[in-house]
Write a protein that holds these residues in place. Structure first.
Motif, short mmCIF file in Angstrom:
data_model
loop_
_atom_site.label_atom_id
_atom_site.label_comp_id
_atom_site.label_asym_id
_atom_site.label_seq_id
_atom_site.Cartn_x
_atom_site.Cartn_y
_atom_site.Cartn_z
N ILE A 97 0.85 -1.19 0.00
CA ILE A 97 0.00 0.00 0.00
C ILE A 97 0.89 1.24 0.00
O ILE A 97 1.72 1.41 0.90
CB ILE A 97 -0.92 0.03 1.24
CG1 ILE A 97 -1.90 -1.13 1.23
CG2 ILE A 97 -1.68 1.37 1.31
CD1 ILE A 97 -3.00 -1.01 0.21
N LEU A 98 0.71 2.08 -0.99
CA LEU A 98 1.40 3.37 -1.06
C LEU A 98 0.45 4.41 -0.48
O LEU A 98 -0.65 4.60 -1.00
CB LEU A 98 1.75 3.71 -2.51
CG LEU A 98 2.38 5.08 -2.75
CD1 LEU A 98 3.70 5.21 -2.00
CD2 LEU A 98 2.57 5.32 -4.23
N PRO A 99 0.85 5.07 0.61
CA PRO A 99 -0.06 6.03 1.24
C PRO A 99 -0.54 7.14 0.30
O PRO A 99 -1.71 7.51 0.33
CB PRO A 99 0.74 6.60 2.41
CG PRO A 99 1.66 5.48 2.77
CD PRO A 99 2.04 4.86 1.44
N GLU A 100 0.36 7.68 -0.54
CA GLU A 100 -0.08 8.74 -1.45
C GLU A 100 0.80 8.80 -2.68
O GLU A 100 2.02 8.69 -2.60
CB GLU A 100 -0.07 10.10 -0.76
CG GLU A 100 -0.65 11.20 -1.63
CD GLU A 100 -0.80 12.53 -0.91
OE1 GLU A 100 -1.45 13.41 -1.50
OE2 GLU A 100 -0.27 12.69 0.20
N LEU A 101 0.14 8.99 -3.82
CA LEU A 101 0.81 9.22 -5.10
C LEU A 101 0.10 10.39 -5.75
O LEU A 101 -1.14 10.42 -5.80
CB LEU A 101 0.73 7.99 -6.00
CG LEU A 101 1.38 8.14 -7.37
CD1 LEU A 101 2.10 6.86 -7.76
CD2 LEU A 101 0.38 8.51 -8.44
N GLN A 102 0.86 11.38 -6.22
CA GLN A 102 0.29 12.52 -6.92
C GLN A 102 0.85 12.59 -8.32
O GLN A 102 2.06 12.40 -8.52
CB GLN A 102 0.63 13.83 -6.20
CG GLN A 102 0.01 13.96 -4.84
CD GLN A 102 0.41 15.27 -4.17
OE1 GLN A 102 1.55 15.70 -4.27
NE2 GLN A 102 -0.53 15.88 -3.48
N LEU A 103 -0.02 12.85 -9.30
CA LEU A 103 0.40 13.16 -10.65
C LEU A 103 0.65 14.66 -10.69
O LEU A 103 -0.15 15.44 -10.15
CB LEU A 103 -0.68 12.78 -11.66
CG LEU A 103 -1.12 11.32 -11.69
CD1 LEU A 103 -2.23 11.13 -12.73
CD2 LEU A 103 0.04 10.40 -11.97
N GLY A 133 -0.61 2.45 -14.09
CA GLY A 133 -1.43 1.52 -14.84
C GLY A 133 -2.89 1.91 -14.91
O GLY A 133 -3.32 2.94 -14.39
N ARG A 134 -3.67 1.03 -15.53
CA ARG A 134 -5.10 1.29 -15.74
C ARG A 134 -5.90 1.28 -14.44
O ARG A 134 -7.02 1.76 -14.41
CB ARG A 134 -5.66 0.29 -16.74
CG ARG A 134 -5.08 0.50 -18.13
CD ARG A 134 -5.84 -0.19 -19.24
NE ARG A 134 -6.34 -1.49 -18.91
CZ ARG A 134 -5.80 -2.66 -19.29
NH1 ARG A 134 -4.69 -2.65 -20.00
NH2 ARG A 134 -6.35 -3.79 -18.97
N ASP A 135 -5.32 0.74 -13.36
CA ASP A 135 -6.05 0.71 -12.08
C ASP A 135 -6.03 2.05 -11.36
O ASP A 135 -6.66 2.20 -10.32
CB ASP A 135 -5.49 -0.38 -11.17
CG ASP A 135 -4.02 -0.19 -10.84
OD1 ASP A 135 -3.31 0.54 -11.56
OD2 ASP A 135 -3.56 -0.79 -9.85
N THR A 136 -5.34 3.06 -11.89
CA THR A 136 -5.28 4.36 -11.21
C THR A 136 -5.76 5.47 -12.14
O THR A 136 -6.96 5.72 -12.23
CB THR A 136 -3.84 4.66 -10.72
OG1 THR A 136 -2.93 4.53 -11.81
CG2 THR A 136 -3.43 3.74 -9.60
N ALA A 137 -4.86 6.13 -12.82
CA ALA A 137 -5.20 7.32 -13.61
C ALA A 137 -6.26 7.06 -14.66
O ALA A 137 -7.08 7.92 -14.96
CB ALA A 137 -3.95 7.90 -14.25
N LYS A 151 2.98 14.31 -26.59
CA LYS A 151 2.18 14.82 -25.48
C LYS A 151 1.22 13.74 -25.02
O LYS A 151 0.78 12.90 -25.79
CB LYS A 151 1.40 16.06 -25.90
CG LYS A 151 2.30 17.22 -26.33
CD LYS A 151 1.56 18.51 -26.37
CE LYS A 151 2.45 19.65 -26.80
NZ LYS A 151 3.43 20.06 -25.83
N VAL A 152 0.88 13.79 -23.73
CA VAL A 152 -0.14 12.93 -23.16
C VAL A 152 -1.18 13.85 -22.52
O VAL A 152 -0.84 14.80 -21.82
CB VAL A 152 0.44 11.90 -22.16
CG1 VAL A 152 1.14 12.57 -21.00
CG2 VAL A 152 -0.63 10.95 -21.65
N THR A 153 -2.47 13.60 -22.85
CA THR A 153 -3.55 14.45 -22.39
C THR A 153 -4.41 13.68 -21.39
O THR A 153 -4.81 12.54 -21.66
CB THR A 153 -4.42 14.90 -23.58
OG1 THR A 153 -3.60 15.61 -24.50
CG2 THR A 153 -5.56 15.79 -23.12
N PHE A 154 -4.65 14.31 -20.26
CA PHE A 154 -5.52 13.76 -19.21
C PHE A 154 -6.80 14.59 -19.19
O PHE A 154 -6.75 15.78 -18.89
CB PHE A 154 -4.84 13.88 -17.84
CG PHE A 154 -3.57 13.10 -17.70
CD1 PHE A 154 -3.57 11.85 -17.11
CD2 PHE A 154 -2.36 13.62 -18.16
CE1 PHE A 154 -2.39 11.13 -16.96
CE2 PHE A 154 -1.18 12.92 -18.02
CZ PHE A 154 -1.20 11.66 -17.42
#
Length: 157
Positions: A97-103, A133-137, A151-154
Motif C-alpha cells: 500500500i502506497l499512502p499517497e501518489l500525486q500526478l 497503470g489502468r487501475d489508477t489514472a 504529449k499525453v492528455t488527461f
C-alpha cells in the motif's frame, strides 16, 4: 505551503525525455513519463512514472518502496504477492500500500491517489521507473497519447 492542486478539466503534459547511451552514441528517448510525487510516513520525494495503457496494475521500483518503508500486504499469514509479465518477461512482485501518489505538472499536483495498491518487483532491475497503470489514472481520466506531438492528455471523467 504546498502548491494548489490544478483543477483544470484537461491537463496536457509533454513527454519527458532522456539520453540513452548506445555502444557508440547517444539517442534521445521520449516517453509518456509524468512527474509524480510519492509520500509515506517515512519519506516523500518526486520522481517519474510511465503512463502505460497496457498495464493492468500500478508498479513501483523496489528501491523506491524500500526508501518509503513500504511493507507487503498480508493475505492471512502470507505476504500478498503475484507474478507480473512485462517487456522483460515474468517477474514476482509483492503487493504493498502506497499512502499517497500525486500526478504532477510543473511541480503542481493535478490528481492524488491515497491508499493505493502498488506492485513492487522483488528485483531492482525489473522495471526502470514507476508505472501508472489502468487501475489508477485511467479510472479518473480519459488519457490520449499523441506520439507526433510527444504529449499525453488527461481529460477528467
Amino acid at each position: 505551503m504546498p502548491p494548489k492542486e490544478l483543477t483544470d478539466k484537461i491537463v496536457v503534459c509533454d513527454y519527458l525525455f532522456y539520453r540513452l547511451r548506445g555502444e557508440s552514441s547517444f539517442n534521445w528517448v521520449r516517453l509518456p513519463l509524468v512527474e509524480i510525487k510519492v509520500r509515506s510516513p517515512n519519506a516523500e520525494y518526486g520522481t517519474i512514472g510511465l503512463v502505460d495503457s497496457g498495464s493492468d496494475k500500478t508498479f513501483m521500483q523496489k528501491q523506491e518502496a524500500d526508501l518509503l518503508g513500504l511493507k507487503p500486504l498480508k493475505w492471512g499469514d502470507e505476504p500478498a504477492m503475484g507474478d507480473a509479465v512485462g517487456a522483460g518477461g515474468e517477474f514476482p512482485c509483492d503487493i504493498m500500500i502506497l499512502p499517497e501518489l500525486q500526478l504532477m505538472k510543473h511541480g503542481v499536483p493535478f490528481c492524488s491517489f491515497r491508499g493505493l495498491n502498488v506492485w513492487v518487483p522483488r528485483t531492482e532491475i525489473a522495471i526502470p521507473y514507476a508505472i501508472i497503470g489502468r487501475d489508477t489514472a485511467f479510472r479518473r481520466f480519459e488519457i490520449a497519447f499523441n506520439e507526433g506531438r510527444k504529449k499525453v492528455t488527461f481529460k477528467r471523467i
